[in-house]
Design an enzyme around this catalytic site. Structure first.
Site, mmCIF file in Angstrom:
data_model
loop_
_atom_site.group_PDB
_atom_site.id
_atom_site.type_symbol
_atom_site.label_atom_id
_atom_site.label_comp_id
_atom_site.label_asym_id
_atom_site.label_seq_id
_atom_site.Cartn_x
_atom_site.Cartn_y
_atom_site.Cartn_z
ATOM 1 C CD GLU A 1 80.752 20.035 58.777
ATOM 2 O OE1 GLU A 1 80.634 20.081 60.009
ATOM 3 O OE2 GLU A 1 79.908 19.475 58.053
ATOM 4 C CG ASP B 1 78.384 20.565 63.896
ATOM 5 O OD1 ASP B 1 78.292 19.464 64.474
ATOM 6 O OD2 ASP B 1 78.709 20.666 62.699
ATOM 7 C CE LYS C 1 74.070 20.345 59.131
ATOM 8 N NZ LYS C 1 74.006 18.885 59.267
ATOM 9 C CG ASP D 1 77.424 21.599 59.261
ATOM 10 O OD1 ASP D 1 77.693 22.097 58.148
ATOM 11 O OD2 ASP D 1 77.257 20.381 59.448
ATOM 12 N NE ARG E 1 82.792 12.566 58.069
ATOM 13 C CZ ARG E 1 81.812 11.653 57.979
ATOM 14 N NH1 ARG E 1 82.005 10.566 57.268
ATOM 15 N NH2 ARG E 1 80.675 11.838 58.596
#
Length: 460
Positions: free
Chosen positions: A312, A251, A240, A233, A314
């Site tokens: 992302e 992740d 990030k 991610d 969810r």
């Protein structure tokens, strides 16, 4: 890596597990030679101490393991494992000192001391091995240990070798081992088969997004496990910072944990109809990446406003949960490394979970204590529902303000489940520092508690 007990036919050294307050009483029943050796060696019974006591020819007569004090043991998951790691290589059998109600847990912790992630460097020195005591279910404990090893291996492997392709291969290997079926909806076929949010999140990556499905068992209650498989991610266009990206290989910890739980269920032949769904993607940056402000339509038909592309997980889980609910299962369980807010709330050692099912929650809380797999119930707090309703769409993937981040994420996911019983885990799946039975790195959180609770939850 296979974790197993030593063969009972092997020569083994008797091991006496001694709590610190009990050492003097134990020594009263020993010959002077043993008492003198223990005193000269400075063994006090402190937690983690280990001592070999030789015979006259130098071979071990017995071994001692320090079990510390009760308050110290309360702070450790597997207190005997601390001494097991200090023992020299060889085989041992427990001769005395482990309480009956802790025996299975301590044996599991001992097996887990044998885990090492050695794919890229030799991290597997010879370890002390344990002969399984007669009073434990050795087959079950080995199944738990090897499921945990699978989860750790998957989480520890960097994305260069654990992208969506390799995660699919790991699921297929597990399915083949236990006679399950495995199929995958891949790339643009996700659009054809109505998984639009899985496709959107993963379309910018070199490896195509996909939905992996594994099925096993033909009789019994229907149990569906859904695991977040975001193999890396970056945060997407809401990139990030570097220090927040360093652990993003983990992740896909939700996927790793549901595969570990599935392995336990299949290895122990639980009477359930098991379905595993893993949306496997990489959240990358490219010209076709999804954007803040986009509005997506989910499989269920609910629209979602994207206020942060770093929320992302969810999104991909939502499409998988909608599919899970269509199968009318008796229980849906989702697992995901979903929010930093969960870690702020309970730290890395507890696995927070959400459910509206009080009976299941109570069973799980008891099971977590018995299985050395602590969990903590969090609330589906209804007043926060308004926080995930932006007005321009049905749902907001990242409500502003930062409050109740884990709860609002759980509420978001619940919108994609209809009448099915549902439980969601927001896990960390990482051990920050080495501890007895837990190497630094990838970690299973929740599967042992779930396995222990499933007979009560599903009425098996």
């Amino acid at each position: 890596m296979t974790l197993s007990f030593a063969s009972p036919s092997e020569p083994s050294v008797p091991l006496h597990v001694i709590a610190q307050p009990d050492l003097d009483d134990w020594l009263k029943d020993q010959p002077n030679s043993v008492t003198s050796w223990v005193e000269a060696s400075g063994f006090t019974g402190a937690l983690g101490q280990a001592l070999l006591i030789p015979q006259s020819d130098g071979t071990p007569e017995m071994a001692l393991a320090g079990y510390g004090k009760s308050n110290g043991r309360a702070r450790k998951r597997f207190p005997l494992a601390a001494a097991a790691e200090a023992l020299r290589k060889g085989s041992y059998h427990i001769a005395s000192g482990v309480p009956a109600d802790a025996l299975s847990s301590e044996c599991l912790g001992w097996l887990l001391t044998g885990y090492a992630f050695d794919r890229y460097a030799n991290q597997s020195p010879a370890k002390a091995r344990l002969v399984a005591p007669e009073d434990i279910d050795a087959t079950r404990i080995e199944a738990l240990a090897n499921a945990e090893a699978l989860t750790r291996d998957l989480v520890n492997t960097p994305t260069s070798d654990m992208g969506p392709d390799q995660l699919q291969a790991a699921a297929e290997d597990l399915a083949q081992e236990f006679g399950a079926t495995c199929k995958t909806v891949h790339g643009d076929a996700l659009l054809d088969q109505n998984f639009p949010m899985i496709h959107t999140v993963g379309r910018a990556a070199a490896q195509a997004p996909r939905l992996i499905e594994m099925n096993w068992g033909k009789t019994g209650p229907k149990l569906t496990l859904v695991g977040k498989g975001v193999c890396f991610d970056t945060g997407g266009l809401n990139l990030k910072p570097g220090n927040s990206m360093s652990l993003m290989k983990k992740d896909m910890g939700g996927a790793a944990n549901v595969l570990g739980l599935a392995r336990m269920i299949m290895a122990l032949n639980l009477p359930v109809q098991l379905r595993v769904l893993i949306p496997a993607v990489e959240n990358s940056v490219a010209g076709n990446a999804f954007r803040p402000g986009d509005i997506l339509t989910s499989r269920k038909g609910l629209t979602v406003e994207i206020n942060n592309t770093d929320a992302e997980g969810r999104l991909v889980l939502a499409d998988a949960l909608a599919l899970a609910d269509e199968g009318d299962p008796d229980m849906i369980i989702s697992m995901a490394t979903l929010t930093g807010a969960a870690r702020v709330a309970v730290g890395p050692d507890l696995a927070p979970f959400y459910t509206d099912d009080d009976q299941a929650a109570e069973a799980l809380a008891r099971a977590g204590k018995n299985a050395a797999d602590p969990v903590w119930r969090m609330p589906f707090h209804e007043p926060y529902e308004a926080m995930i309703e932006p007005g321009i769409a049905d749902l907001d993937n990242a409500p502003p303000g930062g409050f109740a981040g884990s709860i609002t994420a759980a509420l978001f996911l619940r919108r994609f489940v209809g009448e099915s019983r549902y439980m969601h885990f927001d896990i960390y799946s990482w051990q920050p520092n080495k501890a007895p039975g837990r190497s630094k790195g990838g970690l299973g959180q929740g599967p042992r508690a779930l396995l222990t609770a499933l007979p009560e939850i599903l009425g098996l």
